[in-house]
Structure formats: C-alpha cells, structure tokens
Design a protein around this motif. Structure first.
Motif, PDB file in Angstrom:
ATOM      1  N   GLY A 234      -5.453  -3.505  -1.795  1.00 12.77           N
ATOM      2  CA  GLY A 234      -6.811  -3.092  -1.419  1.00 12.77           C
ATOM      3  C   GLY A 234      -6.632  -3.246   0.856  1.00 12.77           C
ATOM      4  N   ALA A 235      -5.384  -3.419   1.143  1.00  9.97           N
ATOM      5  CA  ALA A 235      -4.706  -3.548   2.303  1.00  9.97           C
ATOM      6  C   ALA A 235      -4.684  -2.769   3.501  1.00  9.97           C
ATOM      7  CB  ALA A 235      -3.530  -4.454   2.546  1.00  9.97           C
ATOM      8  N   GLY A 236      -4.321  -2.561   4.465  1.00 10.03           N
ATOM      9  CA  GLY A 236      -4.290  -1.288   5.239  1.00 10.03           C
ATOM     10  C   GLY A 236      -3.792   0.096   5.076  1.00 10.03           C
ATOM     11  N   GLN A 237      -2.454  -0.418   4.581  1.00 12.60           N
ATOM     12  CA  GLN A 237      -2.120   1.360   3.702  1.00 12.60           C
ATOM     13  C   GLN A 237      -1.623   1.281   2.711  1.00 12.60           C
ATOM     14  OE1 GLN A 237      -0.619   3.203   6.759  1.00 12.60           O
ATOM     15  NE2 GLN A 237      -0.408   1.337   7.992  1.00 12.60           N
ATOM     16  N   GLY A 238      -2.919   0.638   1.859  1.00  9.19           N
ATOM     17  CA  GLY A 238      -3.179   1.259   0.448  1.00  9.19           C
ATOM     18  C   GLY A 238      -2.105   1.344   0.040  1.00  9.19           C
ATOM     19  N   LYS A 239      -2.554   2.532  -0.934  1.00  9.30           N
ATOM     20  CA  LYS A 239      -1.480   2.298  -2.196  1.00  9.30           C
ATOM     21  C   LYS A 239      -0.347   2.669  -2.287  1.00  9.30           C
ATOM     22  CE  LYS A 239      -4.843   4.592  -4.578  1.00  9.30           C
ATOM     23  NZ  LYS A 239      -5.069   5.572  -5.751  1.00  9.30           N
ATOM     24  N   LYS A 240       0.149   3.515  -0.672  1.00 10.49           N
ATOM     25  CA  LYS A 240       1.565   4.389  -0.374  1.00 10.49           C
ATOM     26  C   LYS A 240       2.303   3.439  -0.403  1.00 10.49           C
ATOM     27  CE  LYS A 240      -0.765   8.213   0.762  1.00 10.49           C
ATOM     28  NZ  LYS A 240      -1.621   9.578   2.214  1.00 10.49           N
ATOM     29  N   ALA A 241       1.513   2.129   0.363  1.00  5.76           N
ATOM     30  CA  ALA A 241       2.502   0.766   1.211  1.00  5.76           C
ATOM     31  C   ALA A 241       3.617   0.119  -0.635  1.00  5.76           C
ATOM     32  CB  ALA A 241       1.917  -0.649   1.952  1.00  5.76           C
ATOM     33  N   LEU A 242       2.712   0.237  -1.606  1.00  8.16           N
ATOM     34  CA  LEU A 242       2.842  -0.409  -2.619  1.00  8.16           C
ATOM     35  C   LEU A 242       4.208   0.623  -3.577  1.00  8.16           C
ATOM     36  CD1 LEU A 242       0.334  -1.614  -4.700  1.00  8.16           C
ATOM     37  CD2 LEU A 242       1.374  -2.657  -3.103  1.00  8.16           C
ATOM     38  N   ILE A 243       4.054   2.272  -2.814  1.00  5.18           N
ATOM     39  CA  ILE A 243       5.084   3.061  -3.851  1.00  5.18           C
ATOM     40  C   ILE A 243       5.925   3.053  -2.666  1.00  5.18           C
ATOM     41  CG2 ILE A 243       5.625   5.497  -3.157  1.00  5.18           C
ATOM     42  CD1 ILE A 243       2.319   5.764  -3.595  1.00  5.18           C
ATOM     43  N   ALA A 244       6.470   2.298  -1.695  1.00  7.96           N
ATOM     44  CA  ALA A 244       7.303   2.478  -0.638  1.00  7.96           C
ATOM     45  C   ALA A 244       7.929   1.119  -1.083  1.00  7.96           C
ATOM     46  CB  ALA A 244       6.660   2.450   0.854  1.00  7.96           C
ATOM     47  N   GLU A 245       7.358  -0.080  -1.159  1.00  7.66           N
ATOM     48  CA  GLU A 245       7.834  -0.989  -1.017  1.00  7.66           C
ATOM     49  C   GLU A 245       8.436  -0.321  -2.852  1.00  7.66           C
ATOM     50  OE1 GLU A 245       8.645  -4.560  -0.514  1.00  7.66           O
ATOM     51  OE2 GLU A 245       6.404  -4.783  -0.287  1.00  7.66           O
ATOM     52  N   LEU A 246       7.837  -0.284  -3.739  1.00  7.13           N
ATOM     53  CA  LEU A 246       8.573   0.446  -5.005  1.00  7.13           C
ATOM     54  C   LEU A 246       9.571   1.247  -4.903  1.00  7.13           C
ATOM     55  CD1 LEU A 246       8.724  -0.155  -8.010  1.00  7.13           C
ATOM     56  CD2 LEU A 246       7.155   1.823  -8.446  1.00  7.13           C
ATOM     57  N   ILE A 247       9.947   2.309  -4.531  1.00  9.64           N
ATOM     58  CA  ILE A 247      10.540   2.757  -4.044  1.00  9.64           C
ATOM     59  C   ILE A 247      12.229   2.455  -3.101  1.00  9.64           C
ATOM     60  CG2 ILE A 247      11.979   4.968  -2.767  1.00  9.64           C
ATOM     61  CD1 ILE A 247       9.000   6.336  -3.411  1.00  9.64           C
ATOM     62  N   GLY A 248      11.679   1.061  -2.323  1.00 11.33           N
ATOM     63  CA  GLY A 248      13.094   1.361  -1.538  1.00 11.33           C
ATOM     64  C   GLY A 248      13.472  -0.213  -2.065  1.00 11.33           C
TER      65      GLY A 248
END
Length: 263
Positions: free
Chosen positions: A42-56
């Motif tokens: 629910g943070a600013g960049q939403g689920k896309k930031a979680l995807i980037a976190e996971l892949i990175g």
C-alpha cells in the motif's frame, strides 16, 4: 539453478515503523518468531516496488552478493484497527494481503562510503547489478546497503526496473544503457569491473532469469485497469532482463568510463 524458494509467513506483531524510508517500511514479527523489515503493497509505488525488490534481491543473490532472506508476508486487517497513527493506519489498511519482507539484520549499520567494508570485486558486482536493473537509488545520499558482521549486505531495490511504471516503453528501455551509473556510491571502489562482468555472465543465464521471474506472485502482477495478464508481464520482465544481460559488455564499458572520469 532451480527457482528461488521464497517462504510465506504471517505477520503477528507490528514492532515499529522505519521512518527513514520514503515508503515507511516497518519492523514486524512473523509467526516463525523472526523479525523482518516489511515492505508494504500500500506504499507509494505499490506492488511494483515489491516486484523490483524481489527481482533485484534474487538477482543479487544469484551473482554471489549478500541479501537478507526475502519472504512473502501475509498481513491481516487487525493491525490497522489497533494503530493510533493515522498515516500508518492507512498504510496498514491498504496493505492487507500479500506483502514482501526482508529478514531483519539486528545490529547492522548503514553503509558509509568513507569507513565501511566493501571489497573491490563486490563493489564492481553491485555497480553492474544496478546497471542491469536500472537501480537509480544507490547513491552516497542513500546507499541502500548495510554492513553486518563485517560483510556487505544489499537492501532495497524497489526503485529498480522503473520501465514497469509505463509498460509501453519496455522495448526501448531494454536497449538503453545506464548513464546514472556515474552517481553510484560504489563506483570509486569498483576496480574489478571486467572480472565482475565475467562472473555475472557465468552466474546469470536465461534459465536463472526465468526462474526468478516465475516466483513473482500473480497477486503482485494484477493491476486494476491493466489488460496485461500476469504471464504476459512475467514475459516482459524476462525479455528486459535477458536483453540487459546481453548488453553487459556495453554496461561495463559505460561504468568503466564513468569511473575514469571521477578518479
């Protein structure tokens, strides 16, 4: 290489917010009794930031860099009802469901480029990793690295892969280099870029990339008003990363030239 094994845990206790992070992550306890830094959907960049976190994070691990264990974290709606702070209350309310956490490294200190530990090969790998994933958020101002037990640990890749905020431009993005490497906090220490590139090529291949991309949950990939299916999005991530990897020599030269300009 097999798929990364990402455990799923349930949040049992909200410990404290980490207000130094722009997205207001928090230290939480899970049902396995470990502490985690929880990154909220629910943070600013939403689920896309979680995807980037996971892949990175998993790409970093694949090339031999240290990253705290990543876990999927279920958050129920009881926490928002108990939270007095309205900002945090809203964040918890909008983050009910599946989130992402990193194992909390107790006693770790923020990486300081003037005094912290980082060997030249690791520094070079970090620079090239961030070039591959277009990570704009590893600067002297915000290093997003920790020193823990005299070792370098990478955290917070949420600002990476920013092409996914505008899906239509992914093909153009895949072919671009990474000029912002000139601002990278590790660039001065990255004296082994060519060796790092060779080791990355030996560690990463289409199968490794595919296995990492395949662990992205459908839930993270479904976006209201977006007609791309989760599998179509995974395919885009895969193609972007494979193209970036095929251009690693070009990215290495770019980083080498940028380093020459500052030393």
């Amino acid at each position: 290489m097999s798929k990364p094994e990402i455990r799923t845990v349930d949040v049992t206790r909200y410990v404290q917010p980490l207000r130094e992070g722009g997205s207001l992550p928090a230290i939480v306890e899970a049902d396995d009794e470990f502490l985690y830094v929880l990154k909220f959907r629910g943070a600013g960049q939403g689920k896309k930031a979680l995807i980037a976190e996971l892949i990175g994070g998993e790409l970093a691990r694949a090339i031999g860099l240290k990253v705290p264990e990543l876990v999927f974290m279920n958050l129920d709606d009881s926490f928002s009802r108990m939270e007095p702070d309205e900002e945090i209350q809203d964040l918890l309310k909008f983050s009910v469901g599946l989130n992402l956490g990193l194992h909390y490294l107790s006693g770790a200190i923020t990486y300081d480029p003037l005094v912290s530990v980082a060997d030249p090969l690791s520094a070079s790998k970090v620079v090239l990793l961030d070039s591959l994933i277009s990570n704009v958020d590893r600067t002297p101002r915000n290093t997003n690295m920790l020193n823990w037990k005299n070792e370098l640990w990478l955290i917070d890749h949420g600002a990476s892969l920013y092409f996914h905020h505008a899906w239509n431009s992914w093909e153009d993005h895949a072919q671009r280099t990474f000029p912002k490497v000139k601002d990278h906090v590790m660039l001065e220490r990255a004296t082994m870029l060519e060796q790092a590139a060779e080791e990355i090529k030996a560690s990463l291949n289409p199968e490794v990339i595919r296995n990492i991309v395949e662990v992205i949950p459908d839930d993270f990939l479904i976006q209201e008003g977006d007609d791309k299916t989760p599998d179509e999005k995974r395919e885009v991530y895969r193609k972007v990363l494979e193209t970036k990897l095929s251009n690693l020599d070009l990215l290495t030269k770019e980083a080498t030239d940028a380093r020459k300009a500052i030393v």
